[in-house]
Design a protein around this motif. Sequence first.
Motif, mmCIF file in Angstrom:
data_model
loop_
_atom_site.group_PDB
_atom_site.id
_atom_site.type_symbol
_atom_site.label_atom_id
_atom_site.label_comp_id
_atom_site.label_asym_id
_atom_site.label_seq_id
_atom_site.Cartn_x
_atom_site.Cartn_y
_atom_site.Cartn_z
ATOM 1 N N SER A 63 0.838 -1.188 0.000
ATOM 2 C CA SER A 63 0.000 0.000 0.000
ATOM 3 C C SER A 63 0.879 1.247 0.000
ATOM 4 O O SER A 63 1.863 1.322 0.748
ATOM 5 C CB SER A 63 -0.908 0.011 1.232
ATOM 6 N N SER A 116 -0.659 6.012 8.803
ATOM 7 C CA SER A 116 -1.742 5.093 9.181
ATOM 8 C C SER A 116 -2.844 5.052 8.126
ATOM 9 O O SER A 116 -3.514 4.023 7.960
ATOM 10 C CB SER A 116 -2.327 5.495 10.537
ATOM 11 N N GLN A 119 -1.798 2.571 5.618
ATOM 12 C CA GLN A 119 -1.727 1.221 6.174
ATOM 13 C C GLN A 119 -3.070 0.698 6.656
ATOM 14 O O GLN A 119 -3.131 -0.358 7.290
ATOM 15 C CB GLN A 119 -0.727 1.191 7.328
ATOM 16 N N ALA A 120 -4.163 1.403 6.377
ATOM 17 C CA ALA A 120 -5.482 0.940 6.784
ATOM 18 C C ALA A 120 -5.767 -0.449 6.210
ATOM 19 O O ALA A 120 -5.307 -0.805 5.116
ATOM 20 C CB ALA A 120 -6.545 1.928 6.312
ATOM 21 N N ASP A 121 -6.514 -1.241 6.962
ATOM 22 C CA ASP A 121 -6.812 -2.612 6.531
ATOM 23 C C ASP A 121 -7.512 -2.619 5.174
ATOM 24 O O ASP A 121 -8.418 -1.805 4.936
ATOM 25 C CB ASP A 121 -7.716 -3.310 7.545
ATOM 26 N N ASP A 123 -10.075 -4.145 2.300
ATOM 27 C CA ASP A 123 -11.390 -4.793 2.370
ATOM 28 C C ASP A 123 -11.352 -6.222 1.851
ATOM 29 O O ASP A 123 -12.152 -7.061 2.284
ATOM 30 C CB ASP A 123 -12.420 -3.996 1.555
ATOM 31 N N TRP A 142 1.870 -4.667 7.441
ATOM 32 C CA TRP A 142 0.505 -4.363 7.006
ATOM 33 C C TRP A 142 -0.374 -5.511 7.493
ATOM 34 O O TRP A 142 -0.752 -6.387 6.718
ATOM 35 C CB TRP A 142 0.469 -4.203 5.487
ATOM 36 N N PRO A 143 -0.685 -5.550 8.790
ATOM 37 C CA PRO A 143 -1.297 -6.739 9.393
ATOM 38 C C PRO A 143 -2.626 -7.144 8.780
ATOM 39 O O PRO A 143 -2.911 -8.344 8.636
ATOM 40 C CB PRO A 143 -1.457 -6.340 10.863
ATOM 41 N N GLY A 144 -3.461 -6.173 8.425
ATOM 42 C CA GLY A 144 -4.755 -6.518 7.849
ATOM 43 C C GLY A 144 -4.617 -7.282 6.544
ATOM 44 O O GLY A 144 -5.337 -8.267 6.298
ATOM 45 N N ALA A 145 -3.692 -6.851 5.702
ATOM 46 C CA ALA A 145 -3.452 -7.561 4.440
ATOM 47 C C ALA A 145 -2.804 -8.911 4.691
ATOM 48 O O ALA A 145 -3.145 -9.915 4.044
ATOM 49 C CB ALA A 145 -2.566 -6.708 3.534
ATOM 50 N N VAL A 171 0.000 -7.774 17.307
ATOM 51 C CA VAL A 171 0.080 -8.061 15.873
ATOM 52 C C VAL A 171 0.644 -9.468 15.654
ATOM 53 O O VAL A 171 0.120 -10.244 14.843
ATOM 54 C CB VAL A 171 0.945 -7.005 15.161
ATOM 55 N N GLN A 174 -1.900 -12.031 16.475
ATOM 56 C CA GLN A 174 -2.948 -12.088 15.457
ATOM 57 C C GLN A 174 -2.524 -12.943 14.269
ATOM 58 O O GLN A 174 -3.319 -13.732 13.740
ATOM 59 C CB GLN A 174 -3.277 -10.673 14.970
#
Length: 309
Positions: A63, A116, A119-121, A123, A142-145, A171, A174
């Motif tokens: 990202s 940030s 680096q947002a998660d 979708d 990029w934890p969400g990805a 993190v 997770q």
Amino acid sequence: MDRPAKLLSVGALTLDTILRVDTLPAHQGKFIASDGVQIASGMATSAACAAHRLGAEVSLWASAGDDPVGDQLIAGIEAEGVDCTHVRRVSGARSALASILVDAHGERIIVPFYDSKAQADPDALPVADLSAFDAVLADVRWPGAAALALKAARAAGRPAILDADTAPLAVLEQLLPLASHIVASEPAVRIICGQALDLETACADLASRTDAFVAVTAGASGTWWSDRASRGIRHVDAPRIKAVDTLAAGDVFHGAFAVGLAEAMPAEQALRFASAAAALKCLRFGGRLGAPNRAETLAMVAATWPGQA
């Protein structure tokens, strides 16, 4: 495998300013660098470039902002032969930056900045089906990805490799359960398992918490890994070299390990392949720019572990 391995690398994409100094500063002041480069880098990005040099076809999912730095980053990585089709551009966000000092012994200080907003998660995954890839590698930046990619890779029956490095414990906790293969740095395993354990014991402790393959890297001290077949912890020595620059050595290790798994190498062979690639990188200044090609890596493997490649 009669075709190049196909990898998806997920995570950090940064503009690195790398400066070479005699010693790392211990106080405030001005310091004159003897060398310097500015390159597109970051954990997942450096791993992707290294894997491509080792013969894989690699796509990067990262990202970046919609700023000129983002344009520069994508152009730099595409020039390396890595597919950047899946790099997300976030309107109004700033692309990631890192300032890095490397001393005469190859040790470094890294100061990154991640917006940030960038680096947002995400979708969703950038592709509907990850079965087209032979392996998926994700870092912790990029934890969400990473979570989406690791889950999807395991569901598709592909190696889901986590580059577990320094990150908040939340993190790491997770992402660890989502991976089929965990390769953790020494700082990361100490965050997870505590400071007091030696690395062999820490590797065993981490392996007891998961059903994944587990390895712990420690630079020149080599790599410990959990051999579930023998229910023991084994060790792979690192090639003996005089380091010039250790920056991105871990990223090169992870990229090479992912190539090894994608090519169905046995675990220990993939670790030797990765160790050889990382050692060669340390001989060259410039972070990921020092990543070796496949011929160089195989020659190092043969020289370090004769008859065991």
